[in-house]
Design a protein around this motif. Structure first.
Motif, PDB file in Angstrom:
ATOM      1  N   ILE A 125      10.040  32.775  58.753  1.00 12.18           N
ATOM      2  CA  ILE A 125      10.447  32.838  60.153  1.00 12.18           C
ATOM      3  C   ILE A 125      11.701  32.003  60.386  1.00 12.18           C
ATOM      4  N   CYS A 126      11.731  30.820  59.821  1.00  9.38           N
ATOM      5  CA  CYS A 126      12.908  29.954  59.992  1.00  9.38           C
ATOM      6  C   CYS A 126      14.167  30.600  59.419  1.00  9.38           C
ATOM      7  N   LYS A 127      14.031  31.197  58.254  1.00 12.52           N
ATOM      8  CA  LYS A 127      15.166  31.875  57.616  1.00 12.52           C
ATOM      9  C   LYS A 127      15.641  33.025  58.493  1.00 12.52           C
ATOM     10  N   PHE A 128      14.676  33.758  59.068  1.00 15.63           N
ATOM     11  CA  PHE A 128      14.997  34.900  59.928  1.00 15.63           C
ATOM     12  C   PHE A 128      15.757  34.431  61.172  1.00 15.63           C
ATOM     13  N   VAL A 129      15.280  33.335  61.789  1.00 16.07           N
ATOM     14  CA  VAL A 129      15.922  32.792  62.984  1.00 16.07           C
ATOM     15  C   VAL A 129      17.335  32.314  62.671  1.00 16.07           C
ATOM     16  N   ILE A 130      17.496  31.644  61.520  1.00 11.87           N
ATOM     17  CA  ILE A 130      18.827  31.162  61.119  1.00 11.87           C
ATOM     18  C   ILE A 130      19.802  32.322  60.945  1.00 11.87           C
ATOM     19  N   GLN A 131      19.319  33.420  60.352  1.00 10.51           N
ATOM     20  CA  GLN A 131      20.176  34.593  60.173  1.00 10.51           C
ATOM     21  C   GLN A 131      20.633  35.146  61.513  1.00 10.51           C
ATOM     22  N   ILE A 132      19.697  35.170  62.463  1.00 18.01           N
ATOM     23  CA  ILE A 132      20.045  35.675  63.793  1.00 18.01           C
ATOM     24  C   ILE A 132      21.111  34.793  64.436  1.00 18.01           C
ATOM     25  N   LEU A 133      20.882  33.470  64.359  1.00 21.60           N
ATOM     26  CA  LEU A 133      21.831  32.550  64.973  1.00 21.60           C
ATOM     27  C   LEU A 133      23.201  32.623  64.323  1.00 21.60           C
ATOM     28  N   MET A 134      23.218  32.801  63.007  1.00 23.23           N
ATOM     29  CA  MET A 134      24.500  32.878  62.303  1.00 23.23           C
ATOM     30  C   MET A 134      25.252  34.157  62.651  1.00 23.23           C
ATOM     31  N   SER A 135      24.518  35.225  62.981  1.00 23.43           N
ATOM     32  CA  SER A 135      25.177  36.492  63.309  1.00 23.43           C
ATOM     33  C   SER A 135      25.644  36.531  64.756  1.00 23.43           C
ATOM     34  N   MET A 136      25.154  35.604  65.582  1.00 18.78           N
ATOM     35  CA  MET A 136      25.518  35.574  66.993  1.00 18.78           C
ATOM     36  C   MET A 136      26.827  34.816  67.167  1.00 18.78           C
ATOM     37  N   ALA A 195      33.895  37.175  70.759  1.00 21.61           N
ATOM     38  CA  ALA A 195      33.606  38.593  70.985  1.00 21.61           C
ATOM     39  C   ALA A 195      34.711  39.242  71.817  1.00 21.61           C
ATOM     40  N   TYR A 196      35.167  38.535  72.837  1.00 26.72           N
ATOM     41  CA  TYR A 196      36.239  39.063  73.688  1.00 26.72           C
ATOM     42  C   TYR A 196      37.507  39.278  72.873  1.00 26.72           C
ATOM     43  N   ARG A 197      37.850  38.290  72.057  1.00 21.30           N
ATOM     44  CA  ARG A 197      39.068  38.399  71.243  1.00 21.30           C
ATOM     45  C   ARG A 197      38.987  39.575  70.279  1.00 21.30           C
ATOM     46  N   LEU A 198      37.837  39.752  69.663  1.00 17.77           N
ATOM     47  CA  LEU A 198      37.671  40.850  68.706  1.00 17.77           C
ATOM     48  C   LEU A 198      37.831  42.205  69.383  1.00 17.77           C
ATOM     49  N   THR A 199      37.316  42.343  70.586  1.00 18.38           N
ATOM     50  CA  THR A 199      37.406  43.636  71.263  1.00 18.38           C
ATOM     51  C   THR A 199      38.836  43.941  71.713  1.00 18.38           C
ATOM     52  N   VAL A 200      39.464  43.007  72.400  1.00 19.49           N
ATOM     53  CA  VAL A 200      40.804  43.309  72.917  1.00 19.49           C
ATOM     54  C   VAL A 200      41.827  43.410  71.794  1.00 19.49           C
ATOM     55  N   LEU A 248      31.199  47.432  62.156  1.00 23.62           N
ATOM     56  CA  LEU A 248      30.665  46.609  63.232  1.00 23.62           C
ATOM     57  C   LEU A 248      31.333  45.235  63.209  1.00 23.62           C
ATOM     58  N   LEU A 249      32.013  44.904  64.294  1.00 26.02           N
ATOM     59  CA  LEU A 249      32.715  43.620  64.374  1.00 26.02           C
ATOM     60  C   LEU A 249      31.814  42.515  64.885  1.00 26.02           C
ATOM     61  N   PHE A 250      30.802  42.875  65.657  1.00 21.55           N
ATOM     62  CA  PHE A 250      29.759  41.908  66.016  1.00 21.55           C
ATOM     63  C   PHE A 250      28.530  42.663  66.490  1.00 21.55           C
ATOM     64  N   LYS A 251      27.377  41.972  66.406  1.00 23.32           N
ATOM     65  CA  LYS A 251      26.093  42.576  66.792  1.00 23.32           C
ATOM     66  C   LYS A 251      25.312  41.720  67.765  1.00 23.32           C
ATOM     67  N   SER A 252      25.847  40.557  68.097  1.00 20.98           N
ATOM     68  CA  SER A 252      25.111  39.658  68.977  1.00 20.98           C
ATOM     69  C   SER A 252      26.068  38.632  69.569  1.00 20.98           C
ATOM     70  N   ILE A 253      25.954  38.400  70.892  1.00 18.47           N
ATOM     71  CA  ILE A 253      26.839  37.459  71.584  1.00 18.47           C
ATOM     72  C   ILE A 253      25.997  36.373  72.230  1.00 18.47           C
ATOM     73  N   ALA A 254      26.494  35.152  72.203  1.00 14.38           N
ATOM     74  CA  ALA A 254      25.778  34.026  72.809  1.00 14.38           C
ATOM     75  C   ALA A 254      25.954  34.031  74.321  1.00 14.38           C
ATOM     76  N   VAL A 255      25.436  35.098  74.947  1.00 15.18           N
ATOM     77  CA  VAL A 255      25.533  35.290  76.392  1.00 15.18           C
ATOM     78  C   VAL A 255      24.171  35.740  76.912  1.00 15.18           C
ATOM     79  N   GLN A 256      23.825  35.289  78.088  1.00 13.46           N
ATOM     80  CA  GLN A 256      22.610  35.717  78.753  1.00 13.46           C
ATOM     81  C   GLN A 256      22.964  36.177  80.161  1.00 13.46           C
TER      82      GLN A 256
END
Length: 411
Positions: free
Chosen positions: A9-20, A26-31, A282-290
């Motif tokens: 579970i910890c490894k899975f969570v770390i992977q998610i955080l690293m991909s976010m 994210a804005y820079r990559l899109t524009v 895919l340039l990104f799959k997750s953004i640190a936004v809520q």
């Protein structure tokens, strides 16, 4: 066994955080990925909301001659204390016939060309009649009340810059310089796809375990308001075959494809997999936004773009405003600049989790403060309809006191 499970579970969570990634990245990559569309010439009557691809230059001086700014009498300032003889009447659109001499004046209408010899215009209401052919200035002083030749625009001056979005007042500028067919960037063609077995169209009353499809129609309206050309492709089911069919249609026939739903981490969220199989990087799959963390963006080698937005309506709305709208503007050669400002909070604010930027719907009170809307989370679309703005709480901020300034963005 428990320790092994915890490590997984910890490894899975770390992977998610690293991909976010953070929003700014994210804005820079899109524009940065956006490449302006081609150009076309259109009638100025159809140009509102379009983006100029070629600057517009004035072919005349504005005003094209010295003209009066008021209804009144054109005369010599040196003669203001004297009785003045009225030698002619000059309507707008007609050339003066006489030169104004000593102790003379010409009655003149707003916008009419100034007669030679006059250096000011006294307003009608500041004069009194002496007889049928003479008037007297009844005040002590007056402004010149003259619009001078070329004081607004000189011939050869650029009046509208390329890259600007055309507004109604810009149409007036085009008309004034005779530029009736501006060159604008083409509109990107945008396909909207909803995903989910639970969705039915708005004209269908939902049965058990079903909900109406609101996201697609919200995104269609947002796309239209952004100035792009939108088209709805329908609802894709939560299986790879259905999703692939819709995604292929979007990628093959449109400049931009926007999907809503199917991009998070459920068992049936196939969108990122299918996009990769379709040749989308895919340039990104997750953004640190809520709200809106599971937002996907990618591009193909031949200039096609895909956004995967979350299925919750507030999330998809917010991510369109923050990411997709600026991207569409860049495709049309325009740098989007939303109305943003800072205002004080009306009440104290706190939140439990603060690792992401958070955007919340709010309203501006009569005394210029921010009052948060009643908001139950990213599925609560009604909160947006009763809000004027979004406010941003930056990542790392847990609490704010009443009166603290917050970033406000109009929606």
């Amino acid at each position: 066994m428990a320790a092994t499970f915890t490590k997984i579970i910890c490894k899975f969570v770390i992977q998610i955080l690293m991909s976010m990634i953070v929003f700014e990245e994210a804005y820079r990559l899109t524009v940065d990925a956006a490449r302006p569309m081609g150009t076309e010439q259109i009638s100025m009557n159809d140009a509102v909301g379009r983006v100029l691809a070629k600057s517009i230059v004035s072919d005349i001086n504005m005003p094209p001659f010295d003209k009066t700014a008021v209804d009144g009498y054109a005369c010599k300032r040196a003669n203001l204390n004297n009785t003045l003889e009225v030698i002619e009447i000059i309507p707008a659109g007609f050339a003066p016939k006489h030169v104004v001499g000593v102790n003379q004046c010409a009655k003149i209408m707003t916008g009419a060309k100034m007669p030679e010899g006059a250096d000011c215009v006294i307003m009608v209401e500041d004069t009194e009649d002496v007889d049928e052919k003479h008037i007297r200035f009844a005040k002590e002083k007056t402004a010149n009340n003259i619009c001078l030749l070329a004081e607004d625009v000189k011939e050869g001056t650029t009046i509208l810059e390329a890259g600007n979005k055309i507004r109604p007042q810009d149409i007036a500028m085009m008309a004034s310089v005779g530029h009736t067919t501006p060159t604008v960037f083409k509109k990107p063609r945008v396909a909207i796809i909803s995903t989910g077995n639970e969705l039915v169209e708005p004209d269908v009353k939902p049965g058990d375990s079903k909900i109406r499809n609101s996201n697609a129609y919200q995104l269609l309206a947002q796309t239209r308001r952004a100035g792009a050309q939108e088209e709805y492709l329908g609802i894709a089911l939560d299986d790879k075959e259905s999703l692939k069919s819709y995604i292929d249609k979007g990628i093959n026939n449109y400049d931009v494809t926007i999907l809503t739903g199917g991009v998070s981490m459920g068992d049936f969220d196939f969108v990122p997999i299918i996009l990769k199989e379709a040749g989308i990087e895919l340039l990104f799959k997750s953004i640190a936004v809520q709200p809106g963390k599971p937002t996907v963006f990618g591009k193909s080698s031949d200039g096609k773009y895909v956004f995967g937005l979350p299925g919750n309506p507030v999330s998809s709305f917010v991510q369109f405003e923050l990411i997709v709208k600026p991207f569409l503007h860049h495709l049309m050669g325009n740098e989007y600049k939303p109305l943003q400002f800072n205002l004080p909070l009306a009440k104290d604010y706190s939140r439990k989790k603060f690792s992401r930027d958070k955007w919340e719907p709010a309203n501006i009170t009569a005394d210029g403060k921010i009052e948060l809307s009643s908001y139950h989370g990213s599925a609560h679309i009604h909160a947006l309809s009763h809000s004027d703005v979004l406010i941003k709480i930056p990542r790392g901020v847990e609490k704010l006191k009443a009166g603290a300034l917050v970033h406000v963005r109009q929606i």
